[in-house]
Write a protein that holds these residues in place. Sequence first.
Motif, PDB file in Angstrom:
ATOM      1  N   UNK A 144       0.834  -1.202   0.000  1.00 53.15           N
ATOM      2  CA  UNK A 144       0.000   0.000   0.000  1.00 53.15           C
ATOM      3  C   UNK A 144       0.870   1.254   0.000  1.00 53.15           C
ATOM      4  N   UNK A 145       1.907   1.274   0.826  1.00 53.44           N
ATOM      5  CA  UNK A 145       2.776   2.446   0.921  1.00 53.44           C
ATOM      6  C   UNK A 145       3.601   2.612  -0.355  1.00 53.44           C
ATOM      7  N   UNK A 146       3.901   1.497  -1.034  1.00 61.14           N
ATOM      8  CA  UNK A 146       4.757   1.536  -2.224  1.00 61.14           C
ATOM      9  C   UNK A 146       4.077   2.175  -3.432  1.00 61.14           C
ATOM     10  N   UNK A 147       2.756   2.380  -3.386  1.00 63.31           N
ATOM     11  CA  UNK A 147       2.048   2.971  -4.522  1.00 63.31           C
ATOM     12  C   UNK A 147       2.513   4.407  -4.782  1.00 63.31           C
ATOM     13  N   UNK A 148       2.416   4.811  -6.041  1.00 61.35           N
ATOM     14  CA  UNK A 148       2.618   6.218  -6.442  1.00 61.35           C
ATOM     15  C   UNK A 148       4.011   6.745  -6.087  1.00 61.35           C
ATOM     16  N   UNK A 149       5.028   5.914  -6.256  1.00 59.74           N
ATOM     17  CA  UNK A 149       6.381   6.329  -5.908  1.00 59.74           C
ATOM     18  C   UNK A 149       6.860   7.562  -6.647  1.00 59.74           C
ATOM     19  N   UNK A 150       6.468   7.711  -7.908  1.00 58.19           N
ATOM     20  CA  UNK A 150       6.921   8.877  -8.671  1.00 58.19           C
ATOM     21  C   UNK A 150       6.438  10.185  -8.064  1.00 58.19           C
ATOM     22  N   UNK A 151       5.335  10.129  -7.328  1.00 57.93           N
ATOM     23  CA  UNK A 151       4.782  11.316  -6.686  1.00 57.93           C
ATOM     24  C   UNK A 151       5.348  11.526  -5.282  1.00 57.93           C
ATOM     25  N   UNK A 152       5.787  10.434  -4.639  1.00 55.99           N
ATOM     26  CA  UNK A 152       6.231  10.506  -3.250  1.00 55.99           C
ATOM     27  C   UNK A 152       7.741  10.685  -3.094  1.00 55.99           C
ATOM     28  N   UNK A 153       8.505   9.994  -3.931  1.00 54.20           N
ATOM     29  CA  UNK A 153       9.962  10.002  -3.788  1.00 54.20           C
ATOM     30  C   UNK A 153      10.566  11.412  -3.849  1.00 54.20           C
ATOM     31  N   UNK A 154      10.073  12.322  -4.717  1.00 49.00           N
ATOM     32  CA  UNK A 154      10.709  13.647  -4.762  1.00 49.00           C
ATOM     33  C   UNK A 154      10.733  14.370  -3.423  1.00 49.00           C
ATOM     34  N   UNK A 155       9.590  14.427  -2.703  1.00 48.22           N
ATOM     35  CA  UNK A 155       9.599  15.168  -1.441  1.00 48.22           C
ATOM     36  C   UNK A 155      10.061  14.329  -0.256  1.00 48.22           C
ATOM     37  N   UNK A 156       9.892  13.012  -0.322  1.00 47.05           N
ATOM     38  CA  UNK A 156      10.262  12.177   0.817  1.00 47.05           C
ATOM     39  C   UNK A 156      11.754  11.850   0.865  1.00 47.05           C
ATOM     40  N   UNK A 157      12.404  11.756  -0.303  1.00 42.42           N
ATOM     41  CA  UNK A 157      13.810  11.355  -0.356  1.00 42.42           C
ATOM     42  C   UNK A 157      14.686  12.338  -1.127  1.00 42.42           C
TER      43      UNK A 157
END
Length: 482
Positions: A370-383
């Motif tokens: 569930x958390x792994x979804x939408x990585x392209x949207x999350x990785x920029x601000x999270x990492x």
Amino acid sequence: MNDVPRLSARTLARARQDVEQPGYDRARVTPGIVHLGIGNFHRAHQAVYVDDCLAADPGWGIVGASLRRPDMRDALAPQDGLYTLAVRDGDTTRARIIGSLCEVVYSDKGTAELLTRMCDPAIRIVSLTVTEKGYCRSPATGDLDTAHAGIRADLAAPGTPSTVPGLLAEAFRARRAAGVAPFTVLSCDNLPSNGRTVRRVVAQFAAAREEALAAFIESEVAFPETMVDRIVPATTDDDRAEIAALTGLEDAWPVITEPFSQWVIEDAFSADRPDFAAAGAQMVADVAPFETMKLRMLNGAHSALAYFGQLAGHETVSDAMGDPALARFVAALWDEVMPTLAMGRNELTGYCDALTARFLNPALRHRTAQIAMDGSQKVPQRLLATIADRRGRGLAHTALTRAVGAWIAYVGHAGGKVDDPMADRFTDLAASVLPDMAGFARQMVREKAVFGALAEDIAFADAVAEAVVMLDRKGVSAALAP
């Protein structure tokens, strides 16, 4: 569960005595908030804070809008909007019935009914949990994605919008035309500077329609910054069975969560608001330090655990955090994040200790998939934002780079076929490059829509490629060995 009555206003009195019920007269509750993107997180977080405000002021009930599917409406309409909040801590589960939701709106015929609700003068707040991708923005630039199919359709027919920027712009246009004051837009998504981000995309959409509308939104509408924090996994059939046994009532869609909850809100509203502080929210002048801490430490670690966990076969966050190699990795990740934050070391160390306990809570069953979804949207601000900060200070970012590598390895192992708005692009890259995982990693890093300026950095691409190859050849534990 045919012998168990369905939760509703009519059956509420039949709940077991130890189940907490609304402490106010629901018949007096009227809508003051429209919430876009009603799902488990909103029902376990903002709707609970509102529930705690209704005894003092019943004019803040919530109209929830399901934007994509009728599931939530179909589950909660027979229950008169009531649902069960189950707080799990170790072996203990406490149940509470939440009554702040007045109705759920959904129509496969369009958004006319929703716009009518949004234009009601009684609605003074429109809040949102639509995930990062719901704002139709470029993750790398933060600007409105004018190539987005939904945005193009809404600009062609602005009176019948389907996207969040289109809905908000049309509601403001209609309220302005009717002489109705604008509502406050309260984003509760994990976006950097979420208030300013939403203001930006809505104003950009409005400017493409009418400059006067954009100017009105910029000058008259409040978009407070917020930070939200509560771990809320997806609901399972086992959860439903447990809740029925615990409460004595069948609930089609209960919500499961942890004891911890935090809501930090910039106190800047277009009109009045509930007394959120009395319900436990923190009303502040500047949300940024809280937001950055949470995005980089909690959300960054969550994403890393999700991708490494998926690669290592760990189904849940607690399983992943219980893996000694991943626990050591998360500690190393936090060591890299902390120097980029405004808080003191002691405060951040305490936050890390609390996060560790939360991640290890086995009762939540928060799935890594569930958390792994939408990585392209999350990785920029999270990492990536943290990597950019460390690079600007001349600091290494080995753990953060490995986390980015875990995401790319996860995408590569799936052949690009992941739950992500950019899945088609990833699938094309995988087809053209794999099984060369190093080449796939370098191609992924070149995606400016995700990596921004880092897409031009060959040394960074090489480091990510090395991390991906190590994971592919050695597996998670060996790749993360000291």
